[in-house]
Enzyme design. Structure first.
Site, PDB file in Angstrom:
ATOM      1  N   LYS A  78       7.178  -6.232   0.651  1.00 50.60           N
ATOM      2  CA  LYS A  78       7.346  -6.609  -0.936  1.00 50.60           C
ATOM      3  C   LYS A  78       7.185  -8.266  -0.437  1.00 50.60           C
ATOM      4  O   LYS A  78       7.902  -8.784   0.261  1.00 50.60           O
ATOM      5  CB  LYS A  78       9.021  -6.510  -1.147  1.00 50.60           C
ATOM      6  CG  LYS A  78       8.901  -6.166  -2.542  1.00 50.60           C
ATOM      7  CD  LYS A  78       8.481  -4.887  -2.998  1.00 50.60           C
ATOM      8  CE  LYS A  78       8.707  -4.732  -4.545  1.00 50.60           C
ATOM      9  NZ  LYS A  78       8.583  -3.488  -5.009  1.00 50.60           N
ATOM     10  N   GLY A 178      17.212   5.777 -20.738  1.00 55.39           N
ATOM     11  CA  GLY A 178      16.128   4.760 -20.742  1.00 55.39           C
ATOM     12  C   GLY A 178      14.880   5.385 -21.299  1.00 55.39           C
ATOM     13  O   GLY A 178      14.250   6.264 -20.557  1.00 55.39           O
ATOM     14  N   GLY A 180      11.851   3.630 -21.616  1.00 57.12           N
ATOM     15  CA  GLY A 180      10.991   2.739 -21.321  1.00 57.12           C
ATOM     16  C   GLY A 180       9.778   3.270 -21.158  1.00 57.12           C
ATOM     17  O   GLY A 180       9.266   4.415 -21.655  1.00 57.12           O
ATOM     18  N   VAL A 182       8.317   4.712 -18.214  1.00 58.14           N
ATOM     19  CA  VAL A 182       8.417   6.025 -17.552  1.00 58.14           C
ATOM     20  C   VAL A 182       9.234   6.910 -18.551  1.00 58.14           C
ATOM     21  O   VAL A 182       8.903   7.967 -18.613  1.00 58.14           O
ATOM     22  CB  VAL A 182       9.082   5.755 -16.101  1.00 58.14           C
ATOM     23  CG1 VAL A 182       9.236   7.121 -15.419  1.00 58.14           C
ATOM     24  CG2 VAL A 182       8.315   4.863 -15.529  1.00 58.14           C
ATOM     25  N   TYR A 184      10.047   7.282 -21.616  1.00 60.03           N
ATOM     26  CA  TYR A 184       9.134   7.684 -22.935  1.00 60.03           C
ATOM     27  C   TYR A 184       8.246   8.727 -22.692  1.00 60.03           C
ATOM     28  O   TYR A 184       8.090   9.966 -23.077  1.00 60.03           O
ATOM     29  CB  TYR A 184       8.596   6.585 -23.869  1.00 60.03           C
ATOM     30  CG  TYR A 184       8.367   7.098 -24.937  1.00 60.03           C
ATOM     31  CD1 TYR A 184       9.440   7.165 -25.988  1.00 60.03           C
ATOM     32  CD2 TYR A 184       6.858   7.525 -25.580  1.00 60.03           C
ATOM     33  CE1 TYR A 184       9.019   7.730 -27.372  1.00 60.03           C
ATOM     34  CE2 TYR A 184       6.716   7.934 -26.798  1.00 60.03           C
ATOM     35  CZ  TYR A 184       7.780   7.946 -27.529  1.00 60.03           C
ATOM     36  OH  TYR A 184       7.512   8.484 -28.917  1.00 60.03           O
TER      37      TYR A 184
HETATM   38  P1  NAI Z   1      10.912  -0.185 -18.550  1.00 57.34           P
HETATM   39  O1  NAI Z   1      11.435  -1.668 -18.477  1.00 57.34           O
HETATM   40  O2  NAI Z   1       9.813  -0.176 -19.498  1.00 57.34           O
HETATM   41  O3  NAI Z   1      12.093   0.617 -19.189  1.00 57.34           O
HETATM   42  C1  NAI Z   1      13.384   0.508 -19.017  1.00 57.34           C
HETATM   43  C2  NAI Z   1      14.064   1.036 -20.230  1.00 57.34           C
HETATM   44  O4  NAI Z   1      15.715   1.057 -20.081  1.00 57.34           O
HETATM   45  C3  NAI Z   1      13.918   0.226 -21.474  1.00 57.34           C
HETATM   46  O5  NAI Z   1      13.578   0.798 -22.684  1.00 57.34           O
HETATM   47  C4  NAI Z   1      15.247  -0.561 -21.669  1.00 57.34           C
HETATM   48  O6  NAI Z   1      15.579  -0.631 -23.051  1.00 57.34           O
HETATM   49  C5  NAI Z   1      16.300   0.638 -21.470  1.00 57.34           C
HETATM   50  N1  NAI Z   1      17.551   0.293 -20.844  1.00 57.34           N
HETATM   51  C6  NAI Z   1      17.972  -0.920 -20.165  1.00 57.34           C
HETATM   52  N2  NAI Z   1      19.151  -0.824 -19.900  1.00 57.34           N
HETATM   53  C7  NAI Z   1      19.625   0.481 -20.407  1.00 57.34           C
HETATM   54  C8  NAI Z   1      20.931   1.038 -20.353  1.00 57.34           C
HETATM   55  N3  NAI Z   1      22.182   0.503 -20.124  1.00 57.34           N
HETATM   56  N4  NAI Z   1      21.114   2.285 -21.090  1.00 57.34           N
HETATM   57  C9  NAI Z   1      19.820   2.889 -21.483  1.00 57.34           C
HETATM   58  N5  NAI Z   1      18.717   2.351 -21.561  1.00 57.34           N
HETATM   59  C10 NAI Z   1      18.596   1.190 -21.087  1.00 57.34           C
HETATM   60  O7  NAI Z   1      11.093   0.438 -17.176  1.00 57.34           O
HETATM   61  P2  NAI Z   1      10.094   1.479 -16.612  1.00 57.34           P
HETATM   62  O8  NAI Z   1       8.948   0.961 -15.974  1.00 57.34           O
HETATM   63  O9  NAI Z   1      10.116   2.637 -17.363  1.00 57.34           O
HETATM   64  O10 NAI Z   1      11.139   1.916 -15.235  1.00 57.34           O
HETATM   65  C11 NAI Z   1      12.301   2.600 -15.429  1.00 57.34           C
HETATM   66  C12 NAI Z   1      13.024   2.889 -14.255  1.00 57.34           C
HETATM   67  O11 NAI Z   1      12.326   3.464 -13.311  1.00 57.34           O
HETATM   68  C13 NAI Z   1      13.457   1.546 -13.532  1.00 57.34           C
HETATM   69  O12 NAI Z   1      14.652   1.694 -12.590  1.00 57.34           O
HETATM   70  C14 NAI Z   1      12.211   1.436 -12.285  1.00 57.34           C
HETATM   71  O13 NAI Z   1      12.742   0.674 -11.188  1.00 57.34           O
HETATM   72  C15 NAI Z   1      11.959   3.050 -11.952  1.00 57.34           C
HETATM   73  N6  NAI Z   1      10.508   3.039 -11.573  1.00 57.34           N
HETATM   74  C16 NAI Z   1       9.505   2.666 -12.452  1.00 57.34           C
HETATM   75  C17 NAI Z   1       8.303   2.773 -11.909  1.00 57.34           C
HETATM   76  C18 NAI Z   1       7.107   2.606 -12.630  1.00 57.34           C
HETATM   77  O14 NAI Z   1       5.920   3.118 -12.384  1.00 57.34           O
HETATM   78  N7  NAI Z   1       7.214   1.901 -13.928  1.00 57.34           N
HETATM   79  C19 NAI Z   1       8.034   3.508 -10.545  1.00 57.34           C
HETATM   80  C20 NAI Z   1       9.171   3.881  -9.827  1.00 57.34           C
HETATM   81  C21 NAI Z   1      10.248   3.670 -10.081  1.00 57.34           C
END
Ligand code: NAI
Length: 342
Positions: A78, A178, A180, A182, A184
């Site tokens: 990293k 959540g 976000g 992933v 959605y």
């Molecule tokens: P993102 O930032 O697009 O989505 C996160 C979502 O969680 C947002 O909609 C946010 O408003 C919501 N959120 C934040 N705090 C919250 C809470 N207390 N309660 C409910 N919702 C809350 O992130 P993404 O990319 O969707 O990643 C989600 C998780 O998956 C993270 O932990 C990330 O490390 C993990 N991850 C993501 C990967 C990827 O390809 N994007 C790959 C592997 C793991």
């Protein structure tokens, strides 16, 4: 620092500084035993330099386990760039590219929290040991998140079969925290498969979208884990499984995308005692790294999809290993991964 390196089992730490651009970065190589260390580049405002170094080491270690359990020919690394006002962004990432080039391919970087394909373009001016630059799959729309969601979807299906003998998701209640990138995409797949969704997010706009499109039941973020369901899927931040939340869970399976879901590694024992099946986070959410692996192997979107479709096999194997050896699924994942790179 050496003490911390020893505790994490780190191979190498590289401290980078470029005065002209203001770059201050740490490249952490946890393991190169199985191949070049793979892991994205994070740009973050850290409270202290120590915190940045610790974060780089922890994240690099996580990548080693994720690559190993996924059967990829890569180790874990990293890069962490310390965000500060004096930093000239483009020049700083180009400078980081020169540091990466000096490693002759021992480390391959990509997008992570806080960085973009444009930052990777700057790195790419100086080195070819980078992914997710413009024109690659990793820089295309939501490709990585979609692949992660697909892997989690398949992993939930596998876990439902292992736990309840179910072969489809019709009427299965899934609490998804959540919505976000992933979360959605996962909600969309689960809805298409006939699951009943219970959702939470801190963004009301995302909630109403899920209610409208997927007929989801909206609940508060603090209480989502209390809802009676078959699967609790944490897809927001890590650390939601704690000494306090686990006794309150009302699900049979925990399977989601968030990294580091267990606030403490020992907590998997508590889940087991409650007869809750835990899908180890770094095994079920490996769709992103598997896509990067496919991109590096030149097999494209088709290769990425095929690789993600191996996640159910990985999970089945580790559930079986845990059962046979009387250990938790989290320990089984660590043991299987460590056997590959130790
Ligand atoms: P993102 O930032 O697009 O989505 C996160 C979502 O969680 C947002 O909609 C946010 O408003 C919501 N959120 C934040 N705090 C919250 C809470 N207390 N309660 C409910 N919702 C809350 O992130 P993404 O990319 O969707 O990643 C989600 C998780 O998956 C993270 O932990 C990330 O490390 C993990 N991850 C993501 C990967 C990827 O390809 N994007 C790959 C592997 C793991």
């Amino acid at each position: 620092v050496w003490r911390a390196m020893q505790d994490h089992g780190m191979e190498e730490l590289i401290f980078c500084q470029d005065q002209k651009s203001g770059l201050k970065a740490v490249i952490a190589l946890h393991s190169t035993k199985l191949g070049p260390a793979l892991g994205g580049c994070r740009l973050w405002s850290y409270a202290s330099e120590q915190e940045a170094i610790e974060d780089a080491m922890k994240l690099a270690k996580g990548m080693t386990y994720k690559a190993a359990i996924s059967g990829l020919p890569y180790g874990g690394g990293k890069a962490v760039v310390l965000k500060h006002v004096g930093m000239k962004r483009d020049a700083a990432f180009a400078a980081l590219g020169r540091f990466i080039e000096r490693l002759h391919g021992e480390y391959i970087t990509g997008v992570d929290l806080g960085t973009t394909p444009q930052d990777m373009d700057q790195i790419n001016r100086e080195t070819r040991h980078v992914t997710d630059q413009s024109g690659t799959l990793g820089a295309t729309g939501n490709f990585t998140a979609e692949m992660t969601a697909y892997g989690v979807f398949l992993g939930i299906q596998t876990s439902l079969t292992c736990k309840y003998g179910l072969t489809d998701m019709k009427g299965v209640r899934i609490a998804l925290q959540g919505l976000g990138k992933v979360g959605y995409a996962l909600a969309r797949r689960l809805h298409q498969a006939g699951a009943q969704l219970i959702v939470s997010d801190i963004d009301p706009g995302k909630i109403s979208q899920a209610v409208q499109k997927f007929n989801a039941l909206p609940v508060s973020s603090e209480n989502i884990h209390l809802h009676s369901c078959e699967v609790y899927a944490p897809c927001a931040m890590g650390g939601t499984l704690t000494h306090l939340s686990i006794p309150q869970l009302s699900c049979g399976i925990v399977a989601g995308a968030a990294n580091n879901q267990l606030a403490d590694e020992q907590l998997c024992d508590m889940l087991e005692q409650r007869n809750i099946l835990y899908a180890p986070d770094y095994a079920i959410n490996a769709g992103g790294i598997l896509s990067t692996g496919a991109e590096l192997a030149g097999t494209g979107a088709r290769g990425a999809t095929a690789a993600v479709e191996k996640i159910p096999g990985t999970l089945k194997h580790l559930y079986e290993y845990a059962r046979k050896n009387g250990i938790t699924t989290a320990s089984a994942a660590d043991t299987i991964a460590e056997a590959k790179f130790a």
